[in-house]
Structure formats: structure tokens, C-alpha cells
Design a protein around this motif. Sequence first.
Motif, PDB file in Angstrom:
ATOM      1  N   ARG A 161      17.875   8.968 -33.250  1.00 31.25           N
ATOM      2  CA  ARG A 161      18.550   9.862 -32.300  1.00 31.25           C
ATOM      3  C   ARG A 161      17.869  11.225 -32.242  1.00 31.25           C
ATOM      4  O   ARG A 161      17.702  11.813 -31.165  1.00 31.25           O
ATOM      5  CB  ARG A 161      20.021  10.016 -32.697  1.00 31.25           C
ATOM      6  CG  ARG A 161      20.855   8.789 -32.399  1.00 31.25           C
ATOM      7  CD  ARG A 161      22.264   8.933 -32.937  1.00 31.25           C
ATOM      8  NE  ARG A 161      23.100   7.789 -32.571  1.00 31.25           N
ATOM      9  CZ  ARG A 161      24.260   7.515 -33.137  1.00 31.25           C
ATOM     10  NH1 ARG A 161      24.745   8.319 -34.085  1.00 31.25           N
ATOM     11  NH2 ARG A 161      24.954   6.458 -32.750  1.00 31.25           N
ATOM     12  N   ARG A 162      17.467  11.739 -33.428  1.00 31.83           N
ATOM     13  CA  ARG A 162      16.785  13.031 -33.439  1.00 31.83           C
ATOM     14  C   ARG A 162      15.453  12.946 -32.703  1.00 31.83           C
ATOM     15  O   ARG A 162      15.067  13.871 -31.974  1.00 31.83           O
ATOM     16  CB  ARG A 162      16.573  13.503 -34.878  1.00 31.83           C
ATOM     17  CG  ARG A 162      17.838  13.939 -35.586  1.00 31.83           C
ATOM     18  CD  ARG A 162      17.519  14.725 -36.857  1.00 31.83           C
ATOM     19  NE  ARG A 162      16.778  13.945 -37.835  1.00 31.83           N
ATOM     20  CZ  ARG A 162      17.335  13.179 -38.763  1.00 31.83           C
ATOM     21  NH1 ARG A 162      18.656  13.073 -38.823  1.00 31.83           N
ATOM     22  NH2 ARG A 162      16.587  12.523 -39.633  1.00 31.83           N
ATOM     23  N   ARG A 163      14.754  11.831 -32.905  1.00 32.62           N
ATOM     24  CA  ARG A 163      13.468  11.661 -32.226  1.00 32.62           C
ATOM     25  C   ARG A 163      13.658  11.623 -30.719  1.00 32.62           C
ATOM     26  O   ARG A 163      12.864  12.177 -29.967  1.00 32.62           O
ATOM     27  CB  ARG A 163      12.797  10.360 -32.693  1.00 32.62           C
ATOM     28  CG  ARG A 163      12.439  10.355 -34.160  1.00 32.62           C
ATOM     29  CD  ARG A 163      11.230  11.192 -34.458  1.00 32.62           C
ATOM     30  NE  ARG A 163      11.051  11.360 -35.896  1.00 32.62           N
ATOM     31  CZ  ARG A 163      10.010  11.953 -36.448  1.00 32.62           C
ATOM     32  NH1 ARG A 163       9.063  12.450 -35.699  1.00 32.62           N
ATOM     33  NH2 ARG A 163       9.923  12.098 -37.751  1.00 32.62           N
ATOM     34  N   MET A 164      14.711  10.976 -30.274  1.00 34.63           N
ATOM     35  CA  MET A 164      14.956  10.856 -28.837  1.00 34.63           C
ATOM     36  C   MET A 164      15.412  12.182 -28.240  1.00 34.63           C
ATOM     37  O   MET A 164      15.079  12.508 -27.093  1.00 34.63           O
ATOM     38  CB  MET A 164      15.995   9.767 -28.582  1.00 34.63           C
ATOM     39  CG  MET A 164      15.516   8.358 -28.966  1.00 34.63           C
ATOM     40  SD  MET A 164      16.755   7.080 -28.669  1.00 34.63           S
ATOM     41  CE  MET A 164      16.821   7.079 -26.878  1.00 34.63           C
ATOM     42  N   SER A 165      16.169  12.970 -29.009  1.00 27.10           N
ATOM     43  CA  SER A 165      16.695  14.235 -28.486  1.00 27.10           C
ATOM     44  C   SER A 165      15.687  15.372 -28.568  1.00 27.10           C
ATOM     45  O   SER A 165      15.797  16.368 -27.857  1.00 27.10           O
ATOM     46  CB  SER A 165      17.960  14.637 -29.254  1.00 27.10           C
ATOM     47  OG  SER A 165      17.629  14.993 -30.590  1.00 27.10           O
ATOM     48  N   GLY A 166      14.691  15.224 -29.463  1.00 28.83           N
ATOM     49  CA  GLY A 166      13.703  16.288 -29.628  1.00 28.83           C
ATOM     50  C   GLY A 166      14.166  17.416 -30.528  1.00 28.83           C
ATOM     51  O   GLY A 166      13.473  18.430 -30.656  1.00 28.83           O
ATOM     52  N   VAL A 167      15.344  17.273 -31.160  1.00 22.72           N
ATOM     53  CA  VAL A 167      15.855  18.311 -32.059  1.00 22.72           C
ATOM     54  C   VAL A 167      15.187  18.150 -33.422  1.00 22.72           C
ATOM     55  O   VAL A 167      15.274  17.090 -34.042  1.00 22.72           O
ATOM     56  CB  VAL A 167      17.384  18.207 -32.202  1.00 22.72           C
ATOM     57  CG1 VAL A 167      17.890  19.219 -33.223  1.00 22.72           C
ATOM     58  CG2 VAL A 167      18.052  18.429 -30.856  1.00 22.72           C
ATOM     59  N   ARG A 168      14.526  19.231 -33.902  1.00 22.82           N
ATOM     60  CA  ARG A 168      13.799  19.155 -35.165  1.00 22.82           C
ATOM     61  C   ARG A 168      14.083  20.385 -36.012  1.00 22.82           C
ATOM     62  O   ARG A 168      14.011  21.507 -35.533  1.00 22.82           O
ATOM     63  CB  ARG A 168      12.292  19.035 -34.925  1.00 22.82           C
ATOM     64  CG  ARG A 168      11.899  17.895 -33.991  1.00 22.82           C
ATOM     65  CD  ARG A 168      10.407  17.752 -33.919  1.00 22.82           C
ATOM     66  NE  ARG A 168       9.750  19.020 -33.687  1.00 22.82           N
ATOM     67  CZ  ARG A 168       8.427  19.180 -33.692  1.00 22.82           C
ATOM     68  NH1 ARG A 168       7.641  18.156 -33.954  1.00 22.82           N
ATOM     69  NH2 ARG A 168       7.883  20.357 -33.460  1.00 22.82           N
ATOM     70  N   GLU A 169      14.383  20.144 -37.266  1.00 24.95           N
ATOM     71  CA  GLU A 169      14.699  21.236 -38.177  1.00 24.95           C
ATOM     72  C   GLU A 169      13.517  22.180 -38.353  1.00 24.95           C
ATOM     73  O   GLU A 169      13.679  23.396 -38.453  1.00 24.95           O
ATOM     74  CB  GLU A 169      15.128  20.667 -39.528  1.00 24.95           C
ATOM     75  CG  GLU A 169      15.627  21.705 -40.514  1.00 24.95           C
ATOM     76  CD  GLU A 169      16.023  21.093 -41.841  1.00 24.95           C
ATOM     77  OE1 GLU A 169      16.517  21.838 -42.694  1.00 24.95           O
ATOM     78  OE2 GLU A 169      15.840  19.877 -42.016  1.00 24.95           O
ATOM     79  N   GLY A 170      12.316  21.628 -38.373  1.00 19.37           N
ATOM     80  CA  GLY A 170      11.136  22.442 -38.633  1.00 19.37           C
ATOM     81  C   GLY A 170      10.825  23.468 -37.556  1.00 19.37           C
ATOM     82  O   GLY A 170      10.081  24.429 -37.805  1.00 19.37           O
ATOM     83  N   ASP A 171      11.396  23.299 -36.365  1.00 19.91           N
ATOM     84  CA  ASP A 171      11.090  24.221 -35.270  1.00 19.91           C
ATOM     85  C   ASP A 171      11.648  25.618 -35.510  1.00 19.91           C
ATOM     86  O   ASP A 171      11.235  26.579 -34.856  1.00 19.91           O
ATOM     87  CB  ASP A 171      11.626  23.675 -33.942  1.00 19.91           C
ATOM     88  CG  ASP A 171      10.860  22.441 -33.485  1.00 19.91           C
ATOM     89  OD1 ASP A 171       9.715  22.249 -33.937  1.00 19.91           O
ATOM     90  OD2 ASP A 171      11.413  21.670 -32.678  1.00 19.91           O
ATOM     91  N   THR A 172      12.593  25.754 -36.424  1.00 16.58           N
ATOM     92  CA  THR A 172      13.194  27.068 -36.698  1.00 16.58           C
ATOM     93  C   THR A 172      12.720  27.659 -38.023  1.00 16.58           C
ATOM     94  O   THR A 172      13.227  28.694 -38.436  1.00 16.58           O
ATOM     95  CB  THR A 172      14.728  26.943 -36.722  1.00 16.58           C
ATOM     96  OG1 THR A 172      15.115  26.048 -37.772  1.00 16.58           O
ATOM     97  CG2 THR A 172      15.251  26.420 -35.395  1.00 16.58           C
TER      98      THR A 172
END
Length: 271
Positions: free
Chosen positions: A229-240
Motif C-alpha cells: 500500500r505504501r508503495r502504491m501511495s508513494g508515501v515514504r518515511e525517508g522523504d522527511t
Amino acid sequence: MAGRFVAVGDSFTEGVGDSNVLYPNGVRGWADRMARQLGRHDPAWEYANLAIRSKVLDEVVTEQLDRALELDPTVVSFYAGGNDILALRVDMDSVLQRYEAALTRLVGSGARVLVFTTFDLKMSAMLEPLKRRIRFYNNGVRHLAALHGAQLVDHTQWREYDDPRLWSLDRIHMSRLGHKRLAGYVCDSIGVPHTLKIPELPDWEPRHWRQVVKEERVFLRDEVVPLVRRRMSGVREGDTLQPKWPDPVHPADGLKKLARQRAAEADRVAP
């Protein structure tokens, strides 16, 4: 002889799975542990860690490689591609071609370059396509390390990592014990004595097949499905997040102490 160790990569090198709130980004990891041993061996050693979780190969190269080379490292560790392996769709031939281009740059700097295989964990039969990617990646890394004169740290050769206690619940990141053991192995590989106390674990007791099936279901529900689900949504912890140690420090001064000092400095300059 002292030098400068620069770590480049993703969550594997940032230290995810080895949680510790006293370290930047809330994790310690094998690279921090190894750097501390370098500082004990010779206080003149310097250390920088540019790795950030969630980053795919191209992001590691774009965001970290130039900075790593600017730091003129004596030893540089390079691990990237693990998040590409986990992508829903990926061309592994292309991944390894881009990996080789980055490796060539690092080796060309004159630094001692450490590269790593990714551990081939025992997985559910449902994840066989992922296992094929892992094997392809590992064979490619072995070949490229030999071809370009990089030093291979072949994670797959240490079968004690078959023990689930060396892995976090997501089965992707090493646990504290796993990171600690890897730090010792890497120190050994570059000829630096260490004082890491690595406990011998009692034998792992086989589980009843019903318990195994239950655990597999929980793993797929709590780890695999949310990952997809995270891969599909593009939400990534590392981006912040920012790199843990973007500028060289002396690990002999104590990384926890340095982290406190950095946090205090940030509080002083914050509006």
C-alpha cells in the motif's frame, strides 16, 4: 592508520531495525557501531553517514554520491538497490547497470569501497518472485565487485542470519543483534580490531507447522500488505528525514554525545 569512513545507502546503512532514540533519526545500526570501533582503534578516524531509508538506487546516487566523493573518503560503504527490489515493477538488468555506473565512480576515487549482498531470507512461497530478484541482484553485485576491485561483504555467507532473532518483525531490516553482528563482520573484513560483545544465542526451537502458518498470515497482513500500500501511495518515511551524520565527526568523541550537542545547537538556532 586512521582515515575517513563515509557510508552511502538506504535503511540498511542508516540503521533501521536497531532503534535507539539517543541517535539521529532514532536508529543506531551497523555503520554507527563500526564507526565507534574505528574511533576506539584510532581517535583520528572520521565518519559521515549519508544513508536515508526508503531511497531507491537512483536517489542514493543523485542525493549522496557527489557529497560522498566531496568528503574524500578513505573507506566508503555502498549499499543501494534494496528498495528497487521491493518495487511492484522493476527492470533488474537496468538496476545493475546503474549500480555499476555508481560503483565505477566510487572505485575511481581511490577509496576502499565496500559493497554488500542482500540476505536471502527464507520467505513464503507467495514471495518467490521477490526471491528471484534477490538472487539476481546478489549475483550481479558479486560479479561487479570482482570486476571493479570493490571489497565484497557477502551477507549471504553467514547462515546464522537464518535465525529470525537477527531480524526485525518486518523481516527486511536487521534487529539490534543483526546490526551488531554485521558491524563486527565488517570490522573484521577491513582488518580493524573491535571490542563488540556478540552473544551466542541458544538454539532456535523449531515451531509447530500450525504456528508457522499463523505467523505467515500475520506477517503478510501486518507487513507485506501495508508495504504494498505504501508503495502504491508513494508515501515514504525517508522523504522527511535528513542524513544522520552529513558532515564528518570523530566517533571517538562518542556518537550519543555528538547527537546531543547537535540537537542542542538546532534548538538554539530554531525560531
